[in-house]
Design an enzyme around this catalytic site. Sequence first.
Site, PDB file in Angstrom:
ATOM      1  N   ASP A 349       0.856  -1.178   0.000  1.00 13.62           N
ATOM      2  CA  ASP A 349       0.000   0.000   0.000  1.00 13.62           C
ATOM      3  C   ASP A 349       0.897   1.235   0.000  1.00 13.62           C
ATOM      4  OD1 ASP A 349      -2.376   1.446   0.151  1.00 13.62           O
ATOM      5  OD2 ASP A 349      -2.283   1.563   2.333  1.00 13.62           O
ATOM      6  N   ASP A 642      -3.206  -1.175   5.578  1.00 10.22           N
ATOM      7  CA  ASP A 642      -3.658  -0.702   6.881  1.00 10.22           C
ATOM      8  C   ASP A 642      -5.170  -0.521   6.958  1.00 10.22           C
ATOM      9  OD1 ASP A 642      -3.927   1.432   5.214  1.00 10.22           O
ATOM     10  OD2 ASP A 642      -2.656   2.810   6.347  1.00 10.22           O
ATOM     11  N   ASP A 646      -7.823  -3.404   2.566  1.00 14.74           N
ATOM     12  CA  ASP A 646      -6.664  -4.277   2.383  1.00 14.74           C
ATOM     13  C   ASP A 646      -6.875  -5.664   2.989  1.00 14.74           C
ATOM     14  OD1 ASP A 646      -5.048  -2.193   1.200  1.00 14.74           O
ATOM     15  OD2 ASP A 646      -4.878  -1.338   3.203  1.00 14.74           O
TER      16      ASP A 646
END
Length: 908
Positions: A349, A642, A646
């Site tokens: 990410d 986070d 995800d």
Amino acid sequence: MAHKPAPASPPAQSRTTAGDSAPAGPIAWHALTADAVFAALSSGPEGLNSAEASRRLADAGPNELSFAGATPWWRVLLRQFISPLIGILLAAAVVTLVQQHWVDSGAIFLVLSINAALGFVQERKAEADVRALQSLSTPTCRVLRDGTEQVVAGREVVPGDVVLLESGERVPADLRLFDANGLQVDESMLTGESFAATKHTEPLPEDVGDADKANVAFSGTFVGSGRGRGVVTATGAGTALGEINALVQGPPGKSPLQLLTHSLERRIGLIVLAALVFIIIAGLVLGNDVSTMFRTAVGLAVATIPESLPIVLTVALSLGVSRMARRNAIVRTLPAVETLGSTDVIGSDKTGTLTENRLTVERIWTTAGILNISDGDDDGGAADPLPTRSVLRAGALTNEATLSAEDEEDLEYSGDAVDAAMAKTAVVRGAITERERTAEPLAHQPYEPHLRYSQTVHRDAAGKLTLYVKGSPEALLHAAVDMAGARGNLPLDAARIHAANEEMGREGLRVIATGSRMISDDEDVTVPLPPPSGLTFLGMEGMTDPPRAGVAAAVEKCRRAGIKVMMITGDHPVTAVAIAARLGLPTEKPALTGAEMADLDDHMLAARLEQTSVAARVSPVDKLRIVDVLTGAGRVVAVTGDGVNDAPALKAAAIGVAMGRSGTDVAREAADIVLTDDNFVTIVHAVEEGRVTFAAIRKTTYFLLSTGAAALVAVTLSVFADTPLLFLPVQMLWMNVVTNGVQDIALAFEPGEGDELSRPPRAPSEGILSRTLWFRAGITGAWMALAVILTFIVELHAGYPEVHARTMALTMFVMLSFFQVFSSRAENKSLFQLRLLANKPLLYTSLGALALHWAVMNWPVSAGVLELTPLNAWEWLLCVAVGSTVLVIVEAEKAVRRWSHRHDAAAA
């Protein structure tokens, strides 16, 4: 992402239109006008009446997420014993128990118990992975029912309800907005966007992704500012959050180490069973009695099977856990230690992992020039020209950020991310003091999304009034009549400003312009302020979420280690590519987008993923598909994240890495590893530790298999050599203690060789042992077996009694194993390049095993039980000399292999 319908639901949930009896297919609520949405939901701006809400609640069910039932504990426990190797160990434990060999029986049962307990705990933990989603449920919310505002439990919200939203509230369900006043919603947990999403009520094209649905508020997100109203279009499982919940509840996959271990167990089990049956039959055919051959087979099974392998795995992985914890990586499941070491793709990410998750002003454009701001790159503002200081001052005065923390090194501001960045930069560079910045304005108009600017009026020390405006460059150009120069105002050059704005935009910067004008005493400065006009265009500030320190170097380390790093984010492709370029990721190929993925089959997507290093504007389903496609292509994938968006990818990946500081509970519960510092650099450290851990497991496995194979071959040869039994069953059990004992566990403490990040990841088809180690185990095992059986035969032919010959052969095996465990310390390096005391547990346990063997041989009581006899000094020296030959063989094989590699490299 299209919202899947729930089984039993009212019109909104089943995607039917009012009056229809059959589903009409998925409805793109964001593409409909507000009136069309109300018509489809049989509702209106005043909401539902209580009776209708109760009926719909009975039809649709409560607005909450469903969770799979727990597997019975006894079934989870029984699964831990389904393994050929475990079955053989159970049989051996029972046999040794019957034979009253209490130590060996107890040790085997202890190994089995620890192994089963670890597996049981890990499987039971997996059932908690989805529970954190319950923390996103909304206890209460405000709705319109019976024409009045009411507070109801979040689980009682139904499709068609009109929900009222204000700053600080959590959205209780998926809403189609029909009223929005400065409404901004933090959707980072779903989309990965670092900026709050500005909402409006106008219809959108059908094919936009969730991240671009500006007229929809998703369940579980937070209202950052403003007010709004929306009609509920989906609840519970039908929401975007519900889809993620369904994805997270899928069965967990096995790690590469678990797959390799199970494969090795099956192979060892089959080989040992076949060998034992063969030895029993061969012994009977050659005239040995049934009792003797059965006792021999039992002893050989215990001596051959690496029953300490489960403990070795546990110790090695636990040591890896401790080392990773010291480097800010908390491991939640033991196999994750090794899995991260075998990773060849890291899908990371962007926000908060690769970047600081903190908007920062990086560039200031004025007609006097461009100022690039970076740590240590300038004088901190002391020499900033007047136009630059004017831009900074205007941005800080048209501002609602508040100073939240102040220390000797840094200032921290809270509030809107843009305001905080502009305020901090202006104060740090000395363009304005904090006291000036927080002085009460005469009038202030906050930023309005539809206006695209904010403005404020301040009185300076001389008593003059000034209007300051900040907003989009287009909005300020529309209100400007000239622009500031180094020596006075210049004619407005819109083309020049547009070009500078576009250049900063191409580099992924968010651009905010500022302007000002003097206000005459007779002008009205009361709120609401009129639209700005007559402005002097001061300049523009370009800001972004900067990369974390050290991440670019970490990405380069990954490249050298053969690991492909991909950025997978919900951010805009331009922003993502700009950050990727700064991190050193390849950007020659355009970013892959969620819209592009929809037109690609899995084979085409796999090829596209090999080309690009950036995937942007992707949904949770897109992230999950990326992981599945890469895994299907044979890659070992680690995913970082986070947010709630995800969680499915974190769970599906071979290794999920969640953020400890900024991460949501959902992400942490779905992950295998949690980073306490939210830093990508820590992942690289963890990869290195994972490779060290696997190397220790590999070295120990090599040692156990080579010595076990030597014992098996030596006993088999003795059966066919028509000699007395090479080893008595009790001696084989003793041999298992002194040749393996705790040395194999101590070998798990072996530190890294230092080149872990300069080697590519091992091939998934390679197994626990590489071809090199299989070959090395074969030649050393064969030599050890040959040395032992020849020692036994020579002793017998020299006229020594059987007890002396067996003692000599057993001591020879012990000494060969002593040198073999030290040769196992390095797979590629020479043993003489390693520090002797780098692994003190191995040195001490190996010397202790030799001392114990000497003591047992010389103590009459133990020597009588094991049927051993003392050896003289010359016989011990002979065992040492022959035993050291295994070290010579391994060192020679390593030297030949290194020479071959250098020769091939020179030829290339």
